[in-house]
Design a protein around this motif. Structure first.
Motif, PDB file in Angstrom:
ATOM      1  N   THR A   1     -12.545  41.461 -12.226  1.00 10.53           N
ATOM      2  CA  THR A   1     -11.159  41.011 -12.060  1.00 10.53           C
ATOM      3  C   THR A   1     -11.017  40.148 -10.809  1.00 10.53           C
ATOM      4  OG1 THR A   1     -10.523  42.967 -10.785  1.00 10.53           O
ATOM      5  CG2 THR A   1     -10.273  43.081 -13.190  1.00 10.53           C
TER       6      THR A   1
ATOM      7  N   PRO B   1      -7.569  38.006  -8.434  1.00 10.54           N
ATOM      8  CA  PRO B   1      -6.114  37.807  -8.362  1.00 10.54           C
ATOM      9  C   PRO B   1      -5.705  36.679  -9.309  1.00 10.54           C
ATOM     10  CG  PRO B   1      -7.114  37.849  -6.171  1.00 10.54           C
ATOM     11  CD  PRO B   1      -8.235  37.752  -7.144  1.00 10.54           C
ATOM     12  N   ASN B   2      -4.464  36.677  -9.695  1.00  7.93           N
ATOM     13  CA  ASN B   2      -3.965  35.586 -10.524  1.00  7.93           C
ATOM     14  C   ASN B   2      -3.887  34.314  -9.677  1.00  7.93           C
ATOM     15  OD1 ASN B   2      -2.576  33.817 -12.176  1.00  7.93           O
ATOM     16  ND2 ASN B   2      -1.193  35.376 -12.955  1.00  7.93           N
TER      17      ASN B   2
ATOM     18  N   GLY C   1      -6.240  37.061 -14.486  1.00  5.97           N
ATOM     19  CA  GLY C   1      -7.172  37.611 -13.518  1.00  5.97           C
ATOM     20  C   GLY C   1      -7.892  38.847 -14.023  1.00  5.97           C
TER      21      GLY C   1
ATOM     22  N   ARG D   1      -8.509  33.420  -0.788  1.00  6.80           N
ATOM     23  CA  ARG D   1      -7.592  34.125  -1.685  1.00  6.80           C
ATOM     24  C   ARG D   1      -6.258  34.472  -1.034  1.00  6.80           C
ATOM     25  NH1 ARG D   1     -11.208  38.355  -5.350  1.00  6.80           N
ATOM     26  NH2 ARG D   1     -12.605  36.782  -6.260  1.00  6.80           N
ATOM     27  N   ASP D   2      -6.157  34.299   0.273  1.00 11.96           N
ATOM     28  CA  ASP D   2      -4.892  34.573   0.961  1.00 11.96           C
ATOM     29  C   ASP D   2      -4.023  33.329   0.963  1.00 11.96           C
ATOM     30  OD1 ASP D   2      -5.153  37.326   1.897  1.00 11.96           O
ATOM     31  OD2 ASP D   2      -6.795  36.569   3.139  1.00 11.96           O
TER      32      ASP D   2
END
Length: 589
Positions: free
Chosen positions: A113, A115-116, A153, A403-404
């Motif tokens: 998985t 994050p979207n 995701g 990713r942030d």
């Protein structure tokens, strides 16, 4: 021989006609070529499409993506896409094998998985689709770009993908074959139709003496007795003669060679397109010697990020809930706003923080990067409008990892008379620096430490390092007034730099912008035992007391932006933006 040459010409002509017409009909190349995934890869939460599938030769491709449900297609710089994917399982489609009509596909196992990515700041743009999407590759800026496909995701990303492009429908040999075939067919028919004078001329078959003259018009057969064989003499160019037939066939052959392209000649030299490709390849090799850098965000990407940040912070300012700050704030701004919300929620009468208005971007110090390096920082000057009378604010955004999303670390109005360099997005001289950066008047860490010392004591040995401005003058005036107004008290000031909050970005002129966060503590104690220190209304509300015999400490937050000139500059370090925010107070025991 005439009939043989005639038959050969007719057969060759028909064959050429069939071949030429066939190339335009039954053997014509397809108008559209389509490549696809040969073998379905294992399910993965991410599919990466690289720019190699965007073109085949000089032809752009039409990409069709099919899925069982909804998905997103996000355009990201290739290095950032790899950083965002990280250790997640993913499928990469990097190019097209035009011979096999298949994609170049690779798969990597990993985390199931992600994050979207649809709302990720790192993406330049995102398109939403339901089951199918048609896409034409367009790079929004220089550099390498990747199209990142994902469902939510968690579900498998689409891998049913095709790329179509115009086929090469040119048939360069078709017309030459048709023309040559027609000519050969005409020549063959003409040869078959030509009639020549029969051998022997006369119908008589009598013998003749060797001395008898041969009639030039009829010719004669030689007698066996003489042992001499004479052939009838015909004009060299008379139709029907073997010499004439040979010339006709030779002429047809030469014509065919003239019309048809010569294979060896084409193979011996490079075509103009090949020469251009070689030239481009040489240029690319030369450019690879020096790494290219690109802005970490583009203009429209920055505008989108600022809009989302402004909305999120405005929501928190309205609710006065610290939890609402978590999404889009960090460092000094988050700490100071949290303290402000707490005091106001407790009934302390202090002003709320200034709103973030990002309607107009007046300058943007967006660092450039040659890869995916984190954390990242951006400094932007924004205002509610472009009017000269409007006081702009300086905002510092930081991004911890791929990713942030970006968060606001600093947001303070500029001081009257201060200046911020006019910088456009994409300026290659703008870089992220560390607080020990060289080639400046002094390192950023040193500048902040000396500024804290000077603000605590106007007679500091570092006072001459800083240019005069209204904020520093007012700070000195207020502190002197506080001391002179409390003759029975001992007043002291102490500032410390929160080094973890420091952000440094270079400017095109060789200088640097530094956003720093100071914690300022003002301490007041009675000079004599039994003395009393009176408290103002705000402080009284915070500590729930009107005075103190032991003393008190009042804490402020002082976010500031300073400009440090280049090492060879004659200018001094200047404060560009600053603010004083009450954080709290406590009675001494």
């Amino acid at each position: 021989m005439r009939k043989i040459f005639s038959a050969i010409a007719i057969i060759l002509g028909l064959a050429a006609l069939v071949a030429g017409i066939g190339q335009r009909t039954i053997w014509a190349p397809p108008e559209t070529l389509t490549a696809s995934v040969a073998t379905a890869p294992a399910d993965a939460p991410v599919t990466l499409l690289e720019a190699g599938i965007g073109t085949v030769g000089a032809h752009p491709t039409d990409i069709t993506i099919t899925s069982d449900g909804k998905f997103t297609a996000s355009l990201v710089r290739s290095a950032d896409a790899q950083a965002w994917v990280g250790k997640a399982a993913h499928t990469t489609i990097s190019g097209i094998n035009a011979e096999t009509m298949e994609f170049d596909v690779s798969s990597k196992t990993g985390e199931a998985t992600v994050p979207n990515p649809a709302k990720a700041d790192i993406v330049q743009s995102t398109e939403n689709a339901d089951k199918t999407m048609s896409y034409r590759w367009t790079n929004p800026d220089a550099g390498s770009w990747t199209l990142l496909l994902a469902a939510d995701g968690k579900a498998a990303a689409p891998t049913q993908i095709t790329a179509s492009w115009p086929g090469d429908t040119a048939t360069p040999f078709s017309m030459p074959l048709i023309i040559s075939g027609a000519l050969l067919l005409i020549i063959g028919i003409a040869l078959a139709a030509v009639r020549t004078t029969p051998r022997g001329g006369s119908t008589g078959g009598g013998r003749r003496s060797v001395d008898t003259a041969v009639a030039p018009a009829t010719g004669s057969l030689p007698t066996a007795a003489t042992g001499v064989i004479e052939t009838p003499s015909k004009p060299k160019n008379e139709p029907g003669s073997p010499n004439t037939v040979a010339k006709v066939v030779a002429a047809a052959s030469v014509l065919a060679l003239a019309v048809l392209p010569a294979g060896p000649a084409m193979a011996a030299s490079a075509t103009p397109s090949e020469s251009a490709t070689l030239s481009e390849s040489a240029s690319a090799t030369a450019s690879e010697e020096a790494p290219e850098v690109y802005p970490v965000v583009l203009q429209d990407q920055l505008e989108r990020i600022l809009g989302e940040v402004s909305t999120s912070v405005a929501k928190a300012d309205k609710s006065k809930k610290a939890a609402d700050l978590d999404e889009r704030t960090t460092a000094a701004l988050k700490t100071l706003r949290t303290e402000n919300y707490k005091l106001r929620n407790d009934g302390v009468k202090i002003d709320g923080p200034s709103a973030l208005d990002t309607t107009v971007i007046r300058s943007a110090a967006v660092p450039t990067d040659d890869g995916a390096h984190f954390p990242r920082s951006i400094m932007v000057v924004t205002a509610k409008d472009s009017a000269a009378s409007t006081i702009p604010s300086v905002i510092t955004l930081t991004q911890k990892s791929a990713r942030d999303n970006y968060q606001v670390a600093f947001a303070t109005q500029m001081l009257p008379g201060s200046t911020f360099p006019g910088i456009g997005v994409g300026d290659p001289s703008v870089k992220s620096l560390k607080d020990d950066a060289k080639d400046l008047k002094m390192t950023p860490k040193t500048a902040l430490t000396r500024l804290a010392d000077f603000m605590d004591n106007e007679k500091s040995k570092y006072a001459d390092n800083f240019a005069e401005n209204a904020f520093l003058t007012l700070n000195t005036k207020d502190q002197n007034a506080l001391v002179s107004g409390n003759k029975d008290g001992k007043i002291s000031f102490k500032r410390t730099v929160n080094n973890d909050d420091t952000v440094v970005i270079s400017t095109p002129d060789g200088g640097a912008l530094v956003s720093g966060n100071f914690t300022s503590v003002t301490t007041a104690k009675p000079k004599e035992d039994g003395g009393t220190i009176g408290l103002d209304a705000v402080t009284s509300k915070i500590v729930d007391a009107k005075d103190t015999k032991k003393g008190i400490e009042i804490t402020y937050g002082e976010p500031m932006l300073v400009y440090i000139p280049a090492a060879d500059s004659k200018d001094k370090v200047s404060v560009v933006a600053a603010e004083v925010i009450t954080k709290g107070a406590k009675l001494l025991k």
